[in-house]
Design an enzyme around this catalytic site. Structure first.
Site, PDB file in Angstrom:
ATOM      1  N   ASN A  12      28.652   3.109  10.140  1.00 42.87           N
ATOM      2  CA  ASN A  12      27.759   4.256  10.272  1.00 42.87           C
ATOM      3  C   ASN A  12      26.327   3.742  10.173  1.00 42.87           C
ATOM      4  OD1 ASN A  12      26.370   6.617  10.185  1.00 42.87           O
ATOM      5  ND2 ASN A  12      27.181   7.304   8.199  1.00 42.87           N
ATOM      6  N   LYS A  14      23.699   5.362  10.622  1.00 38.35           N
ATOM      7  CA  LYS A  14      22.777   6.413  10.152  1.00 38.35           C
ATOM      8  C   LYS A  14      21.521   6.429  11.032  1.00 38.35           C
ATOM      9  CE  LYS A  14      24.893   6.120   5.630  1.00 38.35           C
ATOM     10  NZ  LYS A  14      24.790   6.252   4.170  1.00 38.35           N
ATOM     11  N   HIS A  95      29.333  14.371   6.540  1.00 31.18           N
ATOM     12  CA  HIS A  95      28.797  13.328   5.659  1.00 31.18           C
ATOM     13  C   HIS A  95      27.974  13.988   4.560  1.00 31.18           C
ATOM     14  CE1 HIS A  95      26.561   9.858   4.232  1.00 31.18           C
ATOM     15  NE2 HIS A  95      27.472   9.094   4.821  1.00 31.18           N
ATOM     16  N   GLU A  97      25.222  13.281   3.354  1.00 29.18           N
ATOM     17  CA  GLU A  97      23.793  13.411   3.671  1.00 29.18           C
ATOM     18  C   GLU A  97      23.540  14.654   4.511  1.00 29.18           C
ATOM     19  OE1 GLU A  97      23.459   9.465   5.245  1.00 29.18           O
ATOM     20  OE2 GLU A  97      23.675   8.650   3.216  1.00 29.18           O
ATOM     21  N   GLU A 164      34.166   9.265   0.269  1.00 34.01           N
ATOM     22  CA  GLU A 164      32.870   8.663  -0.053  1.00 34.01           C
ATOM     23  C   GLU A 164      32.295   9.348  -1.287  1.00 34.01           C
ATOM     24  OE1 GLU A 164      30.889   6.649   3.598  1.00 34.01           O
ATOM     25  OE2 GLU A 164      30.169   8.684   3.390  1.00 34.01           O
ATOM     26  N   GLY A 170      25.026   3.991  -0.968  1.00 37.89           N
ATOM     27  CA  GLY A 170      23.702   3.382  -0.970  1.00 37.89           C
ATOM     28  C   GLY A 170      23.187   2.986  -2.348  1.00 37.89           C
ATOM     29  N   SER A 200      28.838   1.772  -0.733  1.00 34.36           N
ATOM     30  CA  SER A 200      28.448   0.430  -1.187  1.00 34.36           C
ATOM     31  C   SER A 200      29.503  -0.626  -0.884  1.00 34.36           C
ATOM     32  CB  SER A 200      28.102   0.441  -2.681  1.00 34.36           C
ATOM     33  OG  SER A 200      26.944   1.223  -2.905  1.00 34.36           O
TER      34      SER A 200
HETATM   35  O1  LIG Z   1      28.755   6.440   5.883  1.00 31.23           O
HETATM   36  C1  LIG Z   1      28.577   5.498   5.120  1.00 31.23           C
HETATM   37  C2  LIG Z   1      28.359   5.717   3.721  1.00 31.23           C
HETATM   38  O2  LIG Z   1      27.413   6.714   3.480  1.00 31.23           O
HETATM   39  C3  LIG Z   1      28.190   4.488   2.886  1.00 31.23           C
HETATM   40  O3  LIG Z   1      26.889   3.984   2.956  1.00 31.23           O
HETATM   41  P1  LIG Z   1      26.586   2.588   2.206  1.00 31.23           P
HETATM   42  O4  LIG Z   1      27.616   1.621   2.694  1.00 31.23           O
HETATM   43  O5  LIG Z   1      25.205   2.238   2.639  1.00 31.23           O
HETATM   44  O6  LIG Z   1      26.733   2.858   0.737  1.00 31.23           O
END
Ligand SMILES: O=C[C@H](O)COP(=O)(O)O
Length: 235
Positions: A12, A14, A95, A97, A164, A170, A200
């Site tokens: 992802n 983002k 998600h 977010e 998640e 993050g 993470s």
């Molecule tokens: O979609 C992915 C997740 O939000 C994980 O993000 P991350 O690997 O940066 O913690």
């Protein structure tokens, strides 16, 4: 009982990367050998067409419209039908977010999943509790409530669940192996779909998370933006 053998890694991206570095990264991944997992990359929508035309990577979008129609007066939205038409087979929905910044609730998420299924996309549904909810012992109830957004069209073929925990996204602090395995087992009891973990994931913890019996794959954020690190994960 775990049934899905082939591991799946979903990147992802983002809201990251401009066009040239995005294409460079996608091409490096596409041309890399020795990849032992099924791979899906979810870039920002504007980059999908370029990456599609220059690589053989399986692609997904990070969101789709909740609007009931494929086309119409819905400024700024992109429909599931459009995502399918541009060459994607997947779409991430719900998600944390988007739940946080766009106030997406179960009704909106359910409408989006329905649209994804109607368009022939595999919906990747994100669920997970906050730190406060975990500390209060409400993780299972929160996830169960989020799973209730799955419409009747959901099947193991057209739906993937991504666990998640919000406190792991993050933060550099992934959930423990025990926490991951227990929640995946709980989710599988409710919905025996492919279940991937996100939060993470890095090159130094990916292998042990993937080795868990209940884990079918990973949803990787930040680490998917760095070729060296991501390659170690997918290798
Ligand atoms: O979609 C992915 C997740 O939000 C994980 O993000 P991350 O690997 O940066 O913690």
């Amino acid at each position: 009982m775990k049934k899905h053998n082939k591991k799946l890694v979903i990147a992802n991206w983002k809201m990251n990367l401009l066009k040239d570095p995005a294409i460079n990264l996608a091409r490096k991944i596409s041309e890399a050998g020795d990849i032992s997992v099924d791979l899906v990359i979810c870039p920002p929508d504007l980059l999908i067409d370029s990456i599609k035309s220059q690589t053989n990577i399986s692609l997904g979008a990070q969101n789709c419209s909740a609007h009931a129609e494929d086309f119409g007066a819905c400024t700024g939205d992109i429909s599931a039908a459009m995502i399918k038409n541009i060459g994607c087979n997947y779409v991430i929905i719900g998600h944390s977010e988007r739940r946080k910044y766009h106030k997406e609730n179960n009704d909106i998420i359910s409408a989006k999943i329905t649209n994804a299924h109607k368009a022939g996309l595999v919906a990747i549904i994100c669920v997970g509790e906050s730190l406060e909810e975990r500390q209060e012992g409400r993780s299972h109830d929160i996830v169960l409530n989020q799973l209730s957004a799955l419409p009747p069209t959901s099947t193991p073929e057209n739906t993937i669940i991504a666990y998640e925990p919000i406190w792991a996204i993050g933060t550099g602090k992934s959930a423990s192996l025990t926490e991951i395995n227990q929640m995946h087992e709980y989710i599988r009891f409710e919905k025996d779909f492919k279940i991937v973990y996100g939060g993470s994931v890095k090159c130094d913890n990916a292998k042990e998370i993937l080795s868990l019996g209940q884990v079918d794959g990973l949803l990787v954020g930040a680490a998917s933006l760095d070729f060296e690190q991501f390659y170690k994960i997918i290798k």
